[in-house]
Enzyme design. Sequence first.
Site, PDB file in Angstrom:
ATOM      1  N   THR A 217       0.857  -1.196   0.000  1.00  0.00           N
ATOM      2  CA  THR A 217       0.000   0.000   0.000  1.00  0.00           C
ATOM      3  C   THR A 217       0.890   1.242   0.000  1.00  0.00           C
ATOM      4  O   THR A 217       1.944   1.235   0.622  1.00  0.00           O
ATOM      5  CB  THR A 217      -0.863  -0.007   1.287  1.00  0.00           C
ATOM      6  OG1 THR A 217      -1.843  -1.011   1.160  1.00  0.00           O
ATOM      7  CG2 THR A 217      -1.553   1.321   1.516  1.00  0.00           C
ATOM      8  N   ARG A 245     -14.452  -7.224  -0.481  1.00  0.00           N
ATOM      9  CA  ARG A 245     -13.815  -6.709   0.727  1.00  0.00           C
ATOM     10  C   ARG A 245     -13.178  -5.329   0.484  1.00  0.00           C
ATOM     11  O   ARG A 245     -12.516  -5.100  -0.511  1.00  0.00           O
ATOM     12  CB  ARG A 245     -12.742  -7.698   1.179  1.00  0.00           C
ATOM     13  CG  ARG A 245     -11.969  -7.296   2.436  1.00  0.00           C
ATOM     14  CD  ARG A 245     -10.672  -6.629   2.114  1.00  0.00           C
ATOM     15  NE  ARG A 245      -9.876  -6.363   3.316  1.00  0.00           N
ATOM     16  CZ  ARG A 245      -8.788  -5.597   3.325  1.00  0.00           C
ATOM     17  NH1 ARG A 245      -8.369  -5.041   2.208  1.00  0.00           N
ATOM     18  NH2 ARG A 245      -8.119  -5.404   4.443  1.00  0.00           N
ATOM     19  N   VAL A 246     -13.388  -4.415   1.426  1.00  0.00           N
ATOM     20  CA  VAL A 246     -12.759  -3.093   1.363  1.00  0.00           C
ATOM     21  C   VAL A 246     -11.929  -2.918   2.628  1.00  0.00           C
ATOM     22  O   VAL A 246     -12.371  -3.288   3.717  1.00  0.00           O
ATOM     23  CB  VAL A 246     -13.840  -1.982   1.271  1.00  0.00           C
ATOM     24  CG1 VAL A 246     -13.210  -0.604   1.378  1.00  0.00           C
ATOM     25  CG2 VAL A 246     -14.623  -2.103  -0.040  1.00  0.00           C
ATOM     26  N   GLY A 247     -10.717  -2.381   2.483  1.00  0.00           N
ATOM     27  CA  GLY A 247      -9.832  -2.200   3.633  1.00  0.00           C
ATOM     28  C   GLY A 247      -9.961  -0.835   4.271  1.00  0.00           C
ATOM     29  O   GLY A 247     -10.947  -0.111   4.064  1.00  0.00           O
ATOM     30  N   ASP A 248      -8.939  -0.478   5.026  1.00  0.00           N
ATOM     31  CA  ASP A 248      -8.967   0.780   5.785  1.00  0.00           C
ATOM     32  C   ASP A 248      -8.615   1.999   4.945  1.00  0.00           C
ATOM     33  O   ASP A 248      -9.020   3.121   5.271  1.00  0.00           O
ATOM     34  CB  ASP A 248      -7.986   0.690   6.956  1.00  0.00           C
ATOM     35  CG  ASP A 248      -6.560   0.436   6.470  1.00  0.00           C
ATOM     36  OD1 ASP A 248      -6.361  -0.448   5.591  1.00  0.00           O
ATOM     37  OD2 ASP A 248      -5.635   1.123   6.932  1.00  0.00           O
ATOM     38  N   THR A 268      -0.830   1.767   6.678  1.00  0.00           N
ATOM     39  CA  THR A 268      -0.639   0.537   5.907  1.00  0.00           C
ATOM     40  C   THR A 268      -0.599  -0.626   6.892  1.00  0.00           C
ATOM     41  O   THR A 268      -0.002  -0.522   7.962  1.00  0.00           O
ATOM     42  CB  THR A 268       0.646   0.547   5.080  1.00  0.00           C
ATOM     43  OG1 THR A 268       0.867  -0.768   4.555  1.00  0.00           O
ATOM     44  CG2 THR A 268       1.867   0.970   5.881  1.00  0.00           C
ATOM     45  N   GLY A 269      -1.248  -1.717   6.536  1.00  0.00           N
ATOM     46  CA  GLY A 269      -1.255  -2.848   7.443  1.00  0.00           C
ATOM     47  C   GLY A 269      -2.520  -3.648   7.272  1.00  0.00           C
ATOM     48  O   GLY A 269      -3.223  -3.501   6.275  1.00  0.00           O
ATOM     49  N   GLY A 271      -5.858  -4.171   7.260  1.00  0.00           N
ATOM     50  CA  GLY A 271      -6.908  -3.161   7.258  1.00  0.00           C
ATOM     51  C   GLY A 271      -8.035  -3.353   8.249  1.00  0.00           C
ATOM     52  O   GLY A 271      -8.526  -2.385   8.834  1.00  0.00           O
TER      53      GLY A 271
HETATM   54  N1  ASP Z   1      -4.169  -1.630   4.569  1.00  0.00           N
HETATM   55  C1  ASP Z   1      -4.366  -2.326   3.339  1.00  0.00           C
HETATM   56  C2  ASP Z   1      -5.682  -3.028   3.369  1.00  0.00           C
HETATM   57  O1  ASP Z   1      -5.991  -3.650   4.353  1.00  0.00           O
HETATM   58  C3  ASP Z   1      -3.298  -3.322   3.023  1.00  0.00           C
HETATM   59  C4  ASP Z   1      -1.856  -2.867   3.201  1.00  0.00           C
HETATM   60  O2  ASP Z   1      -1.577  -1.809   3.771  1.00  0.00           O
HETATM   61  O3  ASP Z   1      -0.951  -3.610   2.767  1.00  0.00           O
HETATM   62  O4  ASP Z   1      -6.380  -2.999   2.390  1.00  0.00           O
END
Ligand code: ASP
Length: 353
Positions: A217, A245-248, A268-269, A271
């Site tokens: 990300t 699915r939708v992330g953060d 990033t992480g 989500g």
């Molecule tokens: N935060 C992102 C998500 O969960 C993934 C990532 O940061 O690698 O969609």
Amino acid sequence: MKKLLIIISVFFLNKVLAQPTPALTDKYVLVIHGGAGTILKSQMTAEKERAYQAALNQALDAGQAILARGGSALDAVEASVRILEDNPLFNAGKGAVFTNEGKNEMDAAIMNGQTLAAGSVAGVTTIRNPISAARAVMEKSPHVMMTGKGAEIFAKQQGLTIVDPSYFRTEERWKSLQKAKAGDSLQKRKKDSILKKTTAFSEFYDSPLGLTGKYGTVGAVALDRHGNLAAATSTGGMTNKKYGRVGDAPIIGSGTYANNQTVAISCTGWGEYFIRLVMAKSISDMMEFGKMSLRDAAHEMIMKRLPALGGDGGLIAVDKDGNIALPFCTEGMYRGFVKSDGSKAVKIYKEYN
Ligand code: ASP
């Protein structure tokens, strides 16, 4: 008497009108990230390391050029993120990870700290630069968030570059999907053993932060010479994600947030955990209402509360005074910053700052 009052009023009015508009300061700051995850030096070739460093430097240079000439934080974060989106090394734009169905579905968000205006898109598959679509949502529509087909129609109407979905495909991400599908992931095994396969969750997901190729990300935060903050985040999400699915990243206040009174943040992480912790806005609130420093608030959330819940990841932040924080609780995070005082750095591995 009346005359005297008028003369006095005019005198004071002139004084007020003569006030210079707030001067442009010399101070600007730009911080970027290219994702957090299991990034180990032992698994990196020198050539790949150089490629990541070059990409991060290129993104910093693009944003810095805008900030140095007095341009807006908003323009700077968009410019930096577009460069990272165009680079296949990162999980955003070209090089985005694959869904379980073998598609690239991207999320992005941008926020203006001066006005609290925000825009985001989720689950888009044909917009070459999702971050610019997020900006168009913010500036050219009365809405904050658009998803899927609707977001794509809107982006096209706004004149943004639309591409065939195959544009986003890279071999490396495709291989990661096959690996994830086969369950061949250390991270998954770790999670499975922790969860003892008692939750359905471990069956659905492979961590986005697992082995090479699953992280990436991208994001940028900036303080411009006008004193304005902005944040931008763009991602392909998690390898093997299902069911829309939708992330953060596109959730304002979770993966992306900017407020001139406090801080600009891009996360990033994993989500799901960032959404549940309302990560970025929580840090802003800890600063605004709890009077905590950026460093303490970011540390509390990323190094304590996130792992306590079972998640991992990192973030980049710049506060209204130009202080920065880049905490992460993973093995590494692609990251970099540049400041008007001449300091600049690009880092990959663990080394908390
Ligand atoms: N935060 C992102 C998500 O969960 C993934 C990532 O940061 O690698 O969609």
